[in-house]
Write a protein that holds these residues in place. Sequence first.
Motif, PDB file in Angstrom:
ATOM      1  N   HIS A 451       0.837  -1.206   0.000  1.00  9.71           N
ATOM      2  CA  HIS A 451       0.000   0.000   0.000  1.00  9.71           C
ATOM      3  C   HIS A 451       0.874   1.259   0.000  1.00  9.71           C
ATOM      4  N   ILE A 452       1.807   1.285   0.952  1.00 15.37           N
ATOM      5  CA  ILE A 452       2.551   2.520   1.177  1.00 15.37           C
ATOM      6  C   ILE A 452       3.538   2.807   0.040  1.00 15.37           C
ATOM      7  N   ASN A 453       4.261   1.782  -0.389  1.00 11.27           N
ATOM      8  CA  ASN A 453       5.220   2.015  -1.479  1.00 11.27           C
ATOM      9  C   ASN A 453       4.509   2.415  -2.770  1.00 11.27           C
ATOM     10  N   ALA A 541      -5.641  -2.811  -5.951  1.00  9.94           N
ATOM     11  CA  ALA A 541      -5.862  -3.483  -4.667  1.00  9.94           C
ATOM     12  C   ALA A 541      -4.547  -4.195  -4.335  1.00  9.94           C
ATOM     13  N   PRO A 542      -3.594  -3.442  -3.730  1.00 10.55           N
ATOM     14  CA  PRO A 542      -2.235  -3.962  -3.578  1.00 10.55           C
ATOM     15  C   PRO A 542      -2.121  -5.180  -2.658  1.00 10.55           C
ATOM     16  N   GLU A 543      -2.987  -5.302  -1.647  1.00  9.89           N
ATOM     17  CA  GLU A 543      -2.831  -6.409  -0.689  1.00  9.89           C
ATOM     18  C   GLU A 543      -4.150  -7.157  -0.506  1.00  9.89           C
ATOM     19  N   TRP A 544      -4.975  -7.207  -1.545  1.00  7.26           N
ATOM     20  CA  TRP A 544      -6.330  -7.743  -1.396  1.00  7.26           C
ATOM     21  C   TRP A 544      -6.320  -9.224  -1.014  1.00  7.26           C
ATOM     22  N   MET A 545      -7.392  -9.652  -0.330  1.00  9.05           N
ATOM     23  CA  MET A 545      -7.575 -11.071  -0.038  1.00  9.05           C
ATOM     24  C   MET A 545      -9.032 -11.518  -0.103  1.00  9.05           C
ATOM     25  N   VAL A 600       6.320  -0.886  -6.650  1.00  9.19           N
ATOM     26  CA  VAL A 600       6.934   0.189  -7.444  1.00  9.19           C
ATOM     27  C   VAL A 600       6.677  -0.070  -8.933  1.00  9.19           C
ATOM     28  N   ALA A 601       6.817  -1.320  -9.328  1.00 14.33           N
ATOM     29  CA  ALA A 601       6.504  -1.666 -10.723  1.00 14.33           C
ATOM     30  C   ALA A 601       5.021  -1.448 -10.996  1.00 14.33           C
ATOM     31  N   ALA A 602       4.186  -1.720  -9.998  1.00  9.21           N
ATOM     32  CA  ALA A 602       2.739  -1.516 -10.167  1.00  9.21           C
ATOM     33  C   ALA A 602       2.432  -0.040 -10.367  1.00  9.21           C
ATOM     34  N   ALA A 603       3.116   0.818  -9.594  1.00  5.37           N
ATOM     35  CA  ALA A 603       2.897   2.258  -9.748  1.00  5.37           C
ATOM     36  C   ALA A 603       3.322   2.704 -11.144  1.00  5.37           C
TER      37      ALA A 603
END
Length: 621
Positions: A451-453, A541-545, A600-603
């Motif tokens: 989330h934060i990165n 949704a960077p950490e979705w579950m 970072v790659a996602a951003a």
Amino acid sequence: MSEKSIDQATLKMLSKAKADNVSLAWDRLAAQEPQCGFGQLGVCCRNCNMGPCRVDPFGDGPSEGVCGATADTIVARNLVRAIAAGAASHSDHGRGIASTLYASAKGHAPDYPVKDEVKLKALAKEFGIAVEDRTSQEIALEVAETVLDEFGTRKGSLQFVNRVPLKRKEIWDKLGITPRGIDREVVECMHRTHIGVDNDYVSLILQGMRTALSDGWGGSIVATEISDILFGTPQPIKGSCNLGVLQADQVNIILHGHEPTLSDILVHAARAPELLAAAKEKGASGINVCGMCCTGNEILMRHGVPLAGNFLQQELAIVTGAVEAMVVDIQCIMPSLPQVAACYHTKVISTSPKAKFPGAEHIPFDEHNAMEVAEKIVLAAVENFSNRRPERVNIPSDRMDYMAGFSVEAILSALGGSLDPLLNAIKSGAIKGIVGVVGCNNPKYKHDQSHINFVNELIKNNVLVVATGCAAIACGKYGLLLPEAAKNAGDGLRAVCEALKIPPVLHMGSCVDISRIMTVAAAIANALGVDISDLPLAGAAPEWMSEKAVSIGTYVVSSGIFTILGTVPPVLGSKNVAELLTSGAEGVVGAVFAVEEDPVAAADLAVKHIEKKRLALGLEP
Ligand code: NFS
């Protein structure tokens, strides 16, 4: 330990849990490893009793189940069932709120008066309900009845789909995925995924999209709009978050779950002078009500109630040894809580007839005498204060201030009453685009890190972030919800934030409030006369579950917004399904999913996508 979270409060409580011999989600994950490869790929099927079947992804073993279902069919069916479960969860929450409005209008729920008449009237007008010369109770009754009808099966399509641009509606109509009734779509998913019904992966996924749309433009939006009517439309508000909000000398109550029906009233109940006196008699200096997960978001948006943490911190709150009661309603509540609580003095109190927990005390919440039940719950917490064991208490000092409460109405008012300043900032390139960052935590990934990165990269690149759910709570804990955080943003975004005195990350609420994000997206598209898919927007949704997140991702993509998932969904066992979701959907709904575990790659993916959309709109990339 440090590989488990980037959050100091979390790390401290992980150590305490270890010393106290308490097992947590991370330990249970380790006990599950190695996790089932067939499950990870989505190729196991338990939909009938000829099975369970599984398809060998390497081509050595069986390529179909007993009924003949291929990997494509099985993966698509599993995905559609996950969407149905997620859509059902948001929508049943929405129905609960709408039923409360109905009871209120009928005079059966005296503790729930209409708080926002302006919004009630606006919603009535949207549904073509007369407002002139009528009392707010009369309007509320017709609004509640009409909204409850959205759940049924007889309608042609849902009312809220009219918020989207005509182009988008035409796409949905052409594909046959305009949602009809909310319940109807969920039921049809369960029917189609029964053995021997829909076996074509494309047809299945289209139904999955229609169902997800009945969530995003149906159940979730109902939950948001009616909650605003009953509890007030959020306005920017300040507060603090993380486990450091717990107070050593007070009765600590954590409200965990999702429905504001319970939590909002409990916040008020805890202020009763008799209860405060009772707490003092027990030696406490006050009653400290804190939120957790999405119900926490609901009460922080409306009352500035401190927020104890996000999904992976629920067990850790109990590990502090300082929580007298953890009061839960529905969704995202770990069944482990009573076991963790057994190591301390915490009472876990369940309140919903839909969600019972072995080992928890059940105090049924009833909207008809809500305040009475809420007071009973607070009293149970107060009485438990004397059972606290001081030698077991350790509250981490970590806490952070935040600013939340950015409803659509609040954003408009921050902008001076119209979307124009935002549109101009986007056109000039001061703001390159907007990314919605949402979803959960997942112990398979370092807590809060993605989330934060991800968010930090985006704001550096002049991308405004709007956040909800546990992602928004993560942002809160690292100071990203403060206007001061704009100093880490790119020059353009920083200047806009400073001028408007807003943070670079806007907290828009709980997960059902992603409907607020969608409403803004539709309004921007309408203002520019383009489709949502033409806008420089992305979702992530960077950490979705949760299954709810699967429904959300699907309605966001189906609404035309590129969406990045930070954890891998169980679809890779079917090349065809994976290909449809990550590339084929572009030509169908104008957007796709991407999966990228590295934030970072996602951003970078999001920024590149935004640049592409800007260019197509004739704007500087
Ligand atoms: Ni959303 Fe909210 Fe959090 Fe995930 Fe659960 S609380 S509804 S599903 S875990 S973001």
